[in-house]
Design a protein around this motif. Structure first.
Motif, short mmCIF file in Angstrom:
data_model
loop_
_atom_site.label_atom_id
_atom_site.label_comp_id
_atom_site.label_asym_id
_atom_site.label_seq_id
_atom_site.Cartn_x
_atom_site.Cartn_y
_atom_site.Cartn_z
N THR A 76 37.04 26.80 42.92
CA THR A 76 36.95 28.26 42.78
C THR A 76 38.13 28.93 43.46
OG1 THR A 76 34.55 28.07 42.78
CG2 THR A 76 35.46 30.25 43.19
N HIS A 77 38.70 29.92 42.78
CA HIS A 77 39.81 30.66 43.35
C HIS A 77 39.91 32.02 42.66
CE1 HIS A 77 41.49 28.82 39.71
NE2 HIS A 77 42.36 29.82 39.68
N VAL A 78 40.69 32.92 43.26
CA VAL A 78 40.98 34.22 42.67
C VAL A 78 42.36 34.14 42.04
CG1 VAL A 78 41.21 36.70 43.06
CG2 VAL A 78 39.60 35.38 44.44
N ARG A 79 42.43 34.32 40.75
CA ARG A 79 43.68 34.18 40.01
C ARG A 79 44.46 35.49 40.03
NH1 ARG A 79 44.97 36.23 35.23
NH2 ARG A 79 46.42 35.19 33.80
N THR A 80 45.67 35.48 40.58
CA THR A 80 46.54 36.66 40.55
C THR A 80 47.95 36.31 40.06
OG1 THR A 80 47.06 36.31 42.90
CG2 THR A 80 45.30 37.88 42.38
N ASP A 81 48.09 35.15 39.47
CA ASP A 81 49.37 34.74 38.89
C ASP A 81 49.07 34.01 37.59
OD1 ASP A 81 51.80 33.71 38.13
OD2 ASP A 81 52.27 32.80 40.07
N HIS A 82 49.35 34.67 36.48
CA HIS A 82 49.00 34.12 35.17
C HIS A 82 49.79 32.86 34.83
CE1 HIS A 82 52.60 36.41 34.26
NE2 HIS A 82 52.72 35.71 33.15
N MET B 78 43.69 35.58 25.79
CA MET B 78 43.91 35.45 27.23
C MET B 78 44.64 36.68 27.75
SD MET B 78 42.86 32.21 28.01
CE MET B 78 43.85 31.43 29.28
N SER B 79 44.53 36.91 29.06
CA SER B 79 45.16 38.07 29.68
C SER B 79 46.25 37.64 30.66
CB SER B 79 44.11 38.89 30.44
OG SER B 79 44.72 39.86 31.25
N ASN B 80 47.31 38.44 30.73
CA ASN B 80 48.37 38.24 31.71
C ASN B 80 48.32 39.30 32.81
OD1 ASN B 80 49.44 35.98 30.39
ND2 ASN B 80 50.68 37.26 29.04
N TRP B 81 47.20 40.01 32.93
CA TRP B 81 47.05 40.96 34.01
C TRP B 81 46.70 40.20 35.28
CZ3 TRP B 81 44.16 45.97 32.08
CH2 TRP B 81 44.83 46.46 30.94
N ASN B 82 47.24 40.67 36.41
CA ASN B 82 47.13 39.90 37.65
C ASN B 82 46.45 40.68 38.78
OD1 ASN B 82 48.56 37.52 36.71
ND2 ASN B 82 50.40 38.80 36.69
N GLN B 83 45.50 41.54 38.43
CA GLN B 83 44.81 42.33 39.47
C GLN B 83 43.51 41.63 39.89
OE1 GLN B 83 45.52 43.74 36.34
NE2 GLN B 83 47.44 44.71 36.95
N PRO B 84 43.25 41.53 41.20
CA PRO B 84 42.01 40.93 41.68
C PRO B 84 40.96 41.99 41.98
CG PRO B 84 43.49 41.21 43.52
CD PRO B 84 44.20 41.80 42.31
N GLY B 85 39.78 41.53 42.33
CA GLY B 85 38.74 42.42 42.86
C GLY B 85 37.65 42.73 41.88
N ASP B 86 38.02 43.36 40.75
CA ASP B 86 37.02 43.66 39.73
C ASP B 86 36.73 42.45 38.87
OD1 ASP B 86 38.93 44.59 36.96
OD2 ASP B 86 39.81 44.26 38.92
#
Length: 552
Positions: A218-224, A247-255
């Motif tokens: 498990t990890h938070v992805r912020t680099d596509h 697929m998405s290339n957006w790199n925002q975490p949190g939501d």
């Protein structure tokens, strides 16, 4: 893939991994796996699909994969396949904020501008607590990014999203007065975690949650661009028999942005059932429904939603991002949890999860599943025609009641919709039971009530309207919004008005009444100067209201 593409070779579905338990109301051996498999019959060895985990206090009762993780190479989905779980990620963001509050690094009643001064005056109007409960009134940054011209294939960063939110001059409503789901609050919460802790959200959660719980995948992805072992590719339907990568290339975490698999989520389920690493008070706070400023209750806690299914209390949160779909669901009294992760945009994970629960908890529910319940007949004397029509709530909040080809009624609001059934001569309800509609005796007012929002919403019936050619021509032109840095063009063509924004296809818009236009999933209010000339269009949707485009 195109319909002409040769079919991929058939691959056997992964068989279940089960652990029989000596105690409890549901044991692995008691689960009818054939009925569970039938729930996922639409996902074949030639299609994208889902992974399923069923747990009892974190013990894996059933773990299964259906369909393919990668259509190019024919790789089957297994319980170890990694998926993006979309908004199901919000529970981990909320936990990070609660941990920092316990550490004394912040207070949930802090104004957001204290930690994010970029928001300036706007951030002084709402608190961290209101953001996490979706009562801050924030416009949804995902929608703002799309309005600004970004699609999911664009590479965007946290700085891009933060700048866009900092440019907003208004809120959807006064903070604390309403509940309205918004991704912006959880993205901003992640930014606060990073500012206060000095770590990325992923680094913070790895150190405090994921690694201590043994959630190694498990990890938070912020680099596509990062390679993620065993991750499924996400797809959407493309033609009657094909699929396209989504697929998405957006790199925002949190939501969103948490990536995981159903075996790791079993460890999270175990911690929710019997905390060993995390302070139980924090987990309890996450599962405590919030309140509005006037004390009215809402069903949302902190990153988790509380409701009931077939008479049993339930804690859950779904997710959707690109072609990924997810659902994390728990029945605390039955000590049963399940997680569903999919790479098929057409997968309705709430419905699939409920059908799995119908099988696993058979005999423990207090009422009949909706799928098996006999359809109730409309009350004698019920006339569907009195409901059909167009209604307006707040300026720009449009509700349609339409008669379908089958003769049944359906509602549409802000791009969403639901089938309706009569439960009284002047009362209708969505089949899910979430929404209720009450029509006044004079037929002019329709009141909408949702079980996740304590505030009834009145709508007034709109009469039929046809805009004249001169009115349409006066509205054409270019309109600019400084809040999103984008220009829209409104044009008049033979078939009516069309709207074109940056990077978007033309959208048909139509007049509902004088100075009110409707497009797909949004409405536009026309503002005029003292001489009656149009000077601005005001954009309204379910999650973004009052966004002004000034005429050039």
């Amino acid at each position: 893939m195109p319909a002409s593409t040769p079919r991929l070779r058939a691959l056997p579905l992964l068989m279940a991994t089960s652990l029989a338990l000596a105690t409890g109301t549901t044991r692995a051996a008691e689960i009818d796996t054939a009925k569970v498999d039938a729930v996922f019959a639409a996902f074949t060895p030639q299609t994208p699909g889902c992974a399923l985990g069923v747990y009892r206090e974190g013990q894996v009762l059933l773990a299964r994969g259906y369909g393919l993780a990668d259509l190019n190479h024919g790789v089957a989905i297994t319980p170890e396949t990694v998926f993006d779980i979309g908004s199901s990620s919000k529970q981990f963001t909320a936990l990070a904020v609660l941990m920092l509050a316990k550490d004394g690094k912040l207070n949930l009643q802090d104004k957001v501008s204290k930690h994010l001064p970029e928001l300036q005056a706007l951030g002084q109007r709402f608190t961290i607590d209101q953001m996490l409960h979706h009562t801050a009134g924030l416009r949804d940054y995902n929608e703002l990014m799309e309005i600004a011209g970004h699609d999911l294939g664009d590479v965007t960063s946290s700085d891009d999203a933060l700048r866009l939110l900092a440019a907003q001059q208004g809120l959807n409503f006064e903070p604390g007065t309403r509940f309205s789901y918004s991704n912006s609050g959880y993205f901003l919460a992640a930014m606060i975690v990073e500012r206060v802790s000095g770590q990325s959200l992923d680094a913070f959660l790895q150190a405090r949650v994921f690694k201590p719980l043994g959630m190694t995948a498990t990890h938070v992805r912020t680099d596509h661009t990062v390679v993620v072992p065993h991750r499924a590719t996400a797809y959407r339907p493309n033609g009657p028999e094909g699929f396209a990568i989504d697929m998405s290339n957006w790199n925002q975490p949190g939501d969103g942005a948490v990536q995981t698999h159903v075996r790791d989520l079993a460890r999270w389920d175990a911690e929710l059932a019997h905390p060993k690493v995390i302070d139980p008070a924090l987990l309890k706070a996450m599962q405590t429904p919030g309140k509005l400023a006037d004390g009215s209750p809402i069903s949302y806690g902190l990153g988790l939603s509380m409701d009931s299914y077939r008479g049993l209390p339930r804690v859950q949160h779904g997710g959707a991002w690109g072609g990924y779909r997810a659902m994390v669901m728990r029945f605390p009294e039955q000590r049963l949890g399940l997680a569903l992760t999919c790479n098929a945009a057409q997968a309705s994970t709430p419905a699939l999860a409920q059908r799995v629960a119908d099988v696993v908890l058979a005999g423990q529910f207090k009422d009949t599943p909706a799928a098996q319940a006999a359809p109730s007949a409309a009350p004698a004397g019920f006339d569907p025609a009195v409901f059909v029509g167009l209604y307006e709530g707040e300026p720009g909040d449009i509700l349609r009641i339409e008669k379908q080809a089958s003769g049944a009624l359906a509602m549409r609001r802000a791009g969403g919709g639901a089938a309706l059934r009569a439960i009284g001569l002047r009362r209708m309800q969505s089949h899910s039971g979430i929404t209720q509609l009450d029509l006044a005796d004079d037929g002019k007012t329709l009141t909408l009530t949702r079980n996740d929002d304590p505030k009834p919403v009145p709508f007034k019936r709109l009469p039929d309207y046809q805009a004249g050619a001169a009115e349409q021509a006066s509205l054409t032109g270019r309109y600019y919004s400084a809040e999103v840095g984008a220009e829209w063009t409104l044009s008049s063509k033979k078939d009516g008005l069309t709207l074109k924004g940056p990077g978007a296809q033309e959208a048909q818009v139509s007049a509902l009444k004088a100075d009110l236009l409707e497009g797909p999933g949004f409405s536009l209010r026309v503002e005029r100067d003292a001489k009656g000339a149009p000077v601005a269009l005001v954009y309204d949707s379910a999650r973004t209201r009052g966004l002004k485009f000034v005429k050039r």
